[in-house]
Design a protein around this motif. Structure first.
Motif, short mmCIF file in Angstrom:
data_model
loop_
_atom_site.label_atom_id
_atom_site.label_comp_id
_atom_site.label_asym_id
_atom_site.label_seq_id
_atom_site.Cartn_x
_atom_site.Cartn_y
_atom_site.Cartn_z
N VAL A 145 16.54 39.44 -42.15
CA VAL A 145 17.55 40.26 -41.16
C VAL A 145 17.91 41.37 -41.63
N ILE A 146 17.78 42.31 -40.55
CA ILE A 146 18.05 43.81 -41.00
C ILE A 146 19.47 43.91 -39.98
N GLY A 147 20.48 44.58 -40.50
CA GLY A 147 21.67 45.12 -39.49
C GLY A 147 22.80 45.74 -40.30
N GLN A 148 23.88 46.12 -39.71
CA GLN A 148 24.94 46.92 -40.29
C GLN A 148 25.44 45.81 -41.53
N ASN A 149 25.54 44.61 -41.21
CA ASN A 149 25.94 43.83 -42.32
C ASN A 149 25.44 42.53 -42.53
N THR A 193 19.77 32.04 -42.57
CA THR A 193 19.62 30.66 -42.60
C THR A 193 20.42 29.73 -41.63
N ASP A 194 21.29 30.36 -40.69
CA ASP A 194 21.91 29.53 -39.72
C ASP A 194 21.02 29.02 -38.66
N GLY A 195 19.88 29.45 -38.47
CA GLY A 195 19.07 28.83 -37.44
C GLY A 195 19.61 29.26 -36.08
N VAL A 196 20.20 30.17 -35.92
CA VAL A 196 20.83 30.90 -34.68
C VAL A 196 20.46 32.44 -34.30
#
Length: 117
Positions: A75-79, A86-89
């Motif tokens: 995942v790439i993002g600000q934070n 790993t949350d599956g969401v």
């Protein structure tokens, strides 16, 4: 020494011009990593402390280059956090090192979080 885990580089990407658009083979401009601003090698799944640089005027945008020793989800993002991977969401991306290096445009201040697939 062989890479174990993930290596990232942040820098400025310049969109290489191929005429005014696509060339005769239908290929468009290529993103080229220019000056590197930060890098990090991570042996275990985690979020990076390295972050994308601020945008610069002209044809320069923040870019990340990713290498991995095995397939990963990221995942790439600000934070970006490992929990998001790993949350599956949270939508995540897949990278397979057999495809070669992965280059992507990112936003100012983005980081990456990853886990082995």
């Amino acid at each position: 020494m062989a890479l174990t885990g993930v290596h990232i580089e942040f820098g400025y990407g310049s969109v290489g011009a191929v005429g005014a658009g696509a060339n005769a083979k239908g290929l468009g401009p290529a993103a080229l990593l220019g000056s590197e601003t930060a890098s990090q090698t991570m042996a275990t799944a985690q979020a990076s402390t390295a972050r994308a640089p601020q945008s610069r005027p002209g044809n320069f945008q923040p870019l990340i280059s990713i290498w991995a020793s095995a397939p990963i989800f990221f995942v790439i993002g600000q934070n970006a956090t490992l929990a998001q991977v790993t949350d599956g969401v949270t939508p995540r991306r897949f990278y397979d090192p057999s495809f070669g290096r992965q280059d992507m445009f990112v936003n100012d201040g983005d980081n990456i979080a990853w886990a082995f697939a």
